[in-house]
Design an enzyme around this catalytic site. Sequence first.
Site, PDB file in Angstrom:
ATOM      1  N   LYS A   1       0.790  -1.228   0.000  1.00  0.00           N
ATOM      2  CA  LYS A   1       0.000   0.000   0.000  1.00  0.00           C
ATOM      3  C   LYS A   1       0.827   1.286   0.000  1.00  0.00           C
ATOM      4  CE  LYS A   1      -4.347  -1.473   0.118  1.00  0.00           C
ATOM      5  NZ  LYS A   1      -5.373  -1.037  -0.847  1.00  0.00           N
TER       6      LYS A   1
ATOM      7  N   SER B   1       0.413 -10.122  -0.796  1.00  0.00           N
ATOM      8  CA  SER B   1       0.152  -8.684  -0.763  1.00  0.00           C
ATOM      9  C   SER B   1       0.343  -8.039   0.607  1.00  0.00           C
ATOM     10  CB  SER B   1      -1.269  -8.392  -1.265  1.00  0.00           C
ATOM     11  OG  SER B   1      -2.221  -9.132  -0.528  1.00  0.00           O
TER      12      SER B   1
END
Length: 402
Positions: free
Chosen positions: A51, A303
């Site tokens: 992110k 992720s």
Amino acid sequence: MIGPQDVRAAAALIEGVAERTPVQRSRALSQLVGADVWLKCENLQRAGSFKIRGAYTRMVRLTEAEKAHGVVAASAGNHAQGVALAAGLLGLDAVIFMPVDAALPKVAATRGYGARVELVGTSVDEALVAARAHADRTGSVLIHPFDHPDVGAGQGTVALEVLEQVPDVGTIVVPVGGGGLAAGIAAALADRPDVRVVGVQAARAASYPVSLAAGRPVPATELRTMADGIAVGMPGAVPFEVLARHQVPVRTVSEEDLSRALLLVAERAKLVVEPSGAAAVAAVMADPTGIADDGRPVVCVLSGGNVDPIVLLRVIRHGLASAGRYLQLHVVVEDTPGALAELLREVAAMGGNVMHVSHLRTGGDLGFSDVAIDLQIETKGPEHCGTVLTGLRAAGYRLSSS
């Protein structure tokens, strides 16, 4: 709305800010697929997920006037930490709205990066409503977790690294929530039609398969998954347009698939990931067909690694049960001295490790002199479970299992 040139520009912006995360070959997954499978370790990224790439790209491009008003975001945890870290690096005030049941380590980490955290609602979508209202009141800039071209371009820098680290990659498998990461990767590969992108959602929070079929964003019918990082109710307009244009398929995985994948990554790759971070691996394990038909390497994006230890413990237990490593037995025996000890000796003789024992002396299936014994047994796998069941039945025990 996002192209390879945008992703390359974002890569220049985040150089020295985001880590170039490593790739690691998985022998277990490679044997399953019949081609090399690599893990792209974004769980080792700064703030624990990819992110920071999109958050920093979006925020560094704000005007000075916008920066003066600060930023606001909504997130279950990973985007929150990415925004908080980026804001700290850029000297901006940040307010993050998170669901009330957000994992405590994610809340603490977000605050640790210097952001103010407000707990609102029961989902990211509800937190996003509060974040928009805050932006309207204060003039702060909303840093959307996925629905902005700059965010998608920043996330797409993952693909540029993959192309350098695994030059002959044929397929990149990507977890999908709102779709920013998958869209950025698909955009980065727009001039590489030889590399396929496959998205993955939790079946209990799957908005993209129905949306792609309908040709427009459609809300998910439920949001009940352990993979909170990809539990997003509605695809973003920007990532949806990119994924639809590039015809990116999106698979779904069950909760059992997710927990088994997390367990495999922990046991075999020695990596800690959160359930959403294991989604790509879950898809490969659940159905390897069509992943590497041409025999070229596959890259699964891990992720994120921001997982609450309590949640991790629960998921690992669930994964062990799903993998046949725990056996739950309900055994009815005669309530006589030594009956329990004899049952435990039988289990031990077959190599079962008893983890928990409980007694029940009343029940519809119990006679006057019967007692029910519930056992939780640690085994070596499904074959060993069968051996224990067969052995106990051969010894005359009345039992049921799960």
